[in-house]
Design a protein around this motif. Structure first.
Motif, PDB file in Angstrom:
ATOM      1  N   MET A   1       0.842  -1.173   0.000  1.00  0.00           N
ATOM      2  CA  MET A   1       0.000   0.000   0.000  1.00  0.00           C
ATOM      3  C   MET A   1       0.886   1.233   0.000  1.00  0.00           C
ATOM      4  O   MET A   1       1.706   1.427   0.880  1.00  0.00           O
ATOM      5  CB  MET A   1      -0.873  -0.039   1.244  1.00  0.00           C
ATOM      6  N   SER A   2       0.737   2.072  -0.995  1.00  0.00           N
ATOM      7  CA  SER A   2       1.566   3.278  -1.085  1.00  0.00           C
ATOM      8  C   SER A   2       0.778   4.485  -0.599  1.00  0.00           C
ATOM      9  O   SER A   2      -0.446   4.483  -0.560  1.00  0.00           O
ATOM     10  CB  SER A   2       2.049   3.484  -2.519  1.00  0.00           C
ATOM     11  N   ASN A   3       1.529   5.524  -0.263  1.00  0.00           N
ATOM     12  CA  ASN A   3       0.871   6.722   0.241  1.00  0.00           C
ATOM     13  C   ASN A   3       0.350   7.609  -0.894  1.00  0.00           C
ATOM     14  O   ASN A   3      -0.401   8.531  -0.650  1.00  0.00           O
ATOM     15  CB  ASN A   3       1.797   7.506   1.170  1.00  0.00           C
ATOM     16  N   GLY A   4       0.792   7.398  -2.124  1.00  0.00           N
ATOM     17  CA  GLY A   4       0.226   8.077  -3.274  1.00  0.00           C
ATOM     18  C   GLY A   4       0.687   9.499  -3.495  1.00  0.00           C
ATOM     19  O   GLY A   4       0.093  10.214  -4.295  1.00  0.00           O
ATOM     20  N   ASN A   5       1.744   9.941  -2.828  1.00  0.00           N
ATOM     21  CA  ASN A   5       2.163  11.328  -3.051  1.00  0.00           C
ATOM     22  C   ASN A   5       3.043  11.458  -4.296  1.00  0.00           C
ATOM     23  O   ASN A   5       3.221  12.554  -4.816  1.00  0.00           O
ATOM     24  CB  ASN A   5       2.857  11.910  -1.820  1.00  0.00           C
ATOM     25  N   GLY A   6       3.631  10.402  -4.779  1.00  0.00           N
ATOM     26  CA  GLY A   6       4.374  10.405  -6.029  1.00  0.00           C
ATOM     27  C   GLY A   6       5.686  11.164  -5.996  1.00  0.00           C
ATOM     28  O   GLY A   6       6.225  11.503  -7.045  1.00  0.00           O
ATOM     29  N   SER A   7       6.218  11.496  -4.855  1.00  0.00           N
ATOM     30  CA  SER A   7       7.475  12.237  -4.791  1.00  0.00           C
ATOM     31  C   SER A   7       8.658  11.289  -4.951  1.00  0.00           C
ATOM     32  O   SER A   7       8.603  10.130  -4.555  1.00  0.00           O
ATOM     33  CB  SER A   7       7.584  12.993  -3.470  1.00  0.00           C
ATOM     34  N   ASN A   8       9.694  11.784  -5.552  1.00  0.00           N
ATOM     35  CA  ASN A   8      10.905  11.011  -5.758  1.00  0.00           C
ATOM     36  C   ASN A   8      12.059  11.787  -5.126  1.00  0.00           C
ATOM     37  O   ASN A   8      12.419  12.853  -5.619  1.00  0.00           O
ATOM     38  CB  ASN A   8      11.131  10.813  -7.260  1.00  0.00           C
ATOM     39  N   PRO A   9      12.645  11.298  -4.023  1.00  0.00           N
ATOM     40  CA  PRO A   9      13.680  12.074  -3.339  1.00  0.00           C
ATOM     41  C   PRO A   9      14.942  12.290  -4.175  1.00  0.00           C
ATOM     42  O   PRO A   9      15.587  13.323  -4.049  1.00  0.00           O
ATOM     43  CB  PRO A   9      13.981  11.259  -2.087  1.00  0.00           C
ATOM     44  N   ILE A  10      15.262  11.355  -5.043  1.00  0.00           N
ATOM     45  CA  ILE A  10      16.453  11.532  -5.881  1.00  0.00           C
ATOM     46  C   ILE A  10      16.211  12.645  -6.897  1.00  0.00           C
ATOM     47  O   ILE A  10      17.081  13.495  -7.128  1.00  0.00           O
ATOM     48  CB  ILE A  10      16.822  10.209  -6.568  1.00  0.00           C
ATOM     49  N   LEU A  11      15.032  12.681  -7.478  1.00  0.00           N
ATOM     50  CA  LEU A  11      14.694  13.749  -8.419  1.00  0.00           C
ATOM     51  C   LEU A  11      14.650  15.100  -7.715  1.00  0.00           C
ATOM     52  O   LEU A  11      15.139  16.105  -8.248  1.00  0.00           O
ATOM     53  CB  LEU A  11      13.353  13.448  -9.081  1.00  0.00           C
ATOM     54  N   ALA A  12      14.110  15.146  -6.518  1.00  0.00           N
ATOM     55  CA  ALA A  12      14.054  16.396  -5.759  1.00  0.00           C
ATOM     56  C   ALA A  12      15.463  16.885  -5.429  1.00  0.00           C
ATOM     57  O   ALA A  12      15.748  18.085  -5.510  1.00  0.00           O
ATOM     58  CB  ALA A  12      13.248  16.196  -4.478  1.00  0.00           C
ATOM     59  N   PHE A  13      16.358  15.973  -5.060  1.00  0.00           N
ATOM     60  CA  PHE A  13      17.741  16.352  -4.768  1.00  0.00           C
ATOM     61  C   PHE A  13      18.427  16.898  -6.013  1.00  0.00           C
ATOM     62  O   PHE A  13      19.115  17.915  -5.967  1.00  0.00           O
ATOM     63  CB  PHE A  13      18.507  15.145  -4.221  1.00  0.00           C
ATOM     64  N   ALA A  14      18.222  16.245  -7.164  1.00  0.00           N
ATOM     65  CA  ALA A  14      18.856  16.681  -8.406  1.00  0.00           C
ATOM     66  C   ALA A  14      18.339  18.053  -8.832  1.00  0.00           C
ATOM     67  O   ALA A  14      19.114  18.913  -9.255  1.00  0.00           O
ATOM     68  CB  ALA A  14      18.604  15.647  -9.500  1.00  0.00           C
ATOM     69  N   VAL A  15      17.047  18.275  -8.702  1.00  0.00           N
ATOM     70  CA  VAL A  15      16.480  19.574  -9.063  1.00  0.00           C
ATOM     71  C   VAL A  15      16.983  20.660  -8.109  1.00  0.00           C
ATOM     72  O   VAL A  15      17.311  21.773  -8.528  1.00  0.00           O
ATOM     73  CB  VAL A  15      14.942  19.508  -9.075  1.00  0.00           C
ATOM     74  N   GLY A  16      17.094  20.353  -6.840  1.00  0.00           N
ATOM     75  CA  GLY A  16      17.623  21.311  -5.869  1.00  0.00           C
ATOM     76  C   GLY A  16      19.078  21.650  -6.139  1.00  0.00           C
ATOM     77  O   GLY A  16      19.482  22.811  -6.076  1.00  0.00           O
ATOM     78  N   ALA A  17      19.887  20.645  -6.466  1.00  0.00           N
ATOM     79  CA  ALA A  17      21.296  20.889  -6.785  1.00  0.00           C
ATOM     80  C   ALA A  17      21.424  21.730  -8.051  1.00  0.00           C
ATOM     81  O   ALA A  17      22.269  22.633  -8.130  1.00  0.00           O
ATOM     82  CB  ALA A  17      22.028  19.563  -6.949  1.00  0.00           C
ATOM     83  N   LEU A  18      20.573  21.466  -9.026  1.00  0.00           N
ATOM     84  CA  LEU A  18      20.587  22.253 -10.258  1.00  0.00           C
ATOM     85  C   LEU A  18      20.193  23.701  -9.978  1.00  0.00           C
ATOM     86  O   LEU A  18      20.796  24.639 -10.513  1.00  0.00           O
ATOM     87  CB  LEU A  18      19.644  21.629 -11.279  1.00  0.00           C
ATOM     88  N   LEU A  19      19.219  23.904  -9.129  1.00  0.00           N
ATOM     89  CA  LEU A  19      18.787  25.250  -8.770  1.00  0.00           C
ATOM     90  C   LEU A  19      19.904  26.018  -8.057  1.00  0.00           C
ATOM     91  O   LEU A  19      20.151  27.195  -8.354  1.00  0.00           O
ATOM     92  CB  LEU A  19      17.545  25.171  -7.885  1.00  0.00           C
ATOM     93  N   VAL A  20      20.606  25.370  -7.144  1.00  0.00           N
ATOM     94  CA  VAL A  20      21.721  26.013  -6.446  1.00  0.00           C
ATOM     95  C   VAL A  20      22.833  26.362  -7.428  1.00  0.00           C
ATOM     96  O   VAL A  20      23.416  27.453  -7.371  1.00  0.00           O
ATOM     97  CB  VAL A  20      22.240  25.107  -5.309  1.00  0.00           C
ATOM     98  N   ALA A  21      23.139  25.467  -8.359  1.00  0.00           N
ATOM     99  CA  ALA A  21      24.193  25.725  -9.347  1.00  0.00           C
ATOM    100  C   ALA A  21      23.811  26.890 -10.259  1.00  0.00           C
ATOM    101  O   ALA A  21      24.649  27.755 -10.549  1.00  0.00           O
ATOM    102  CB  ALA A  21      24.444  24.465 -10.168  1.00  0.00           C
ATOM    103  N   VAL A  22      22.573  26.946 -10.695  1.00  0.00           N
ATOM    104  CA  VAL A  22      22.142  28.038 -11.567  1.00  0.00           C
ATOM    105  C   VAL A  22      22.179  29.373 -10.823  1.00  0.00           C
ATOM    106  O   VAL A  22      22.622  30.386 -11.373  1.00  0.00           O
ATOM    107  CB  VAL A  22      20.726  27.745 -12.125  1.00  0.00           C
TER     108      VAL A  22
END
Length: 55
Positions: A1-22
């Motif tokens: 049974m999943s919680n259904g929020n659909g978040s991916n922590p690896i994707l969130a980390f990559a997007v955050g690192a990209l935002l900091v670099a930009v």
């Protein structure tokens, strides 16, 4: 049974690192200085010449 929020922590980390670099590269392009600042202080304190009479 999943919680259904659909978040991916690896994707969130990559997007955050990209935002900091930009943001860092944008700051560097705008100021021509790295975000961590110069090695020496840029603040100077100038006091007026005051004569002190001794006696």
């Amino acid at each position: 049974m999943s919680n259904g929020n659909g978040s991916n922590p690896i994707l969130a980390f990559a997007v955050g690192a990209l935002l900091v670099a930009v943001c860092g590269l944008g700051y560097l392009a705008y100021t021509d200085q790295p975000p961590f600042g110069p090695d020496e202080a840029s603040v100077t304190i100038e006091l007026p010449d005051v004569s002190v009479d001794e006696g």
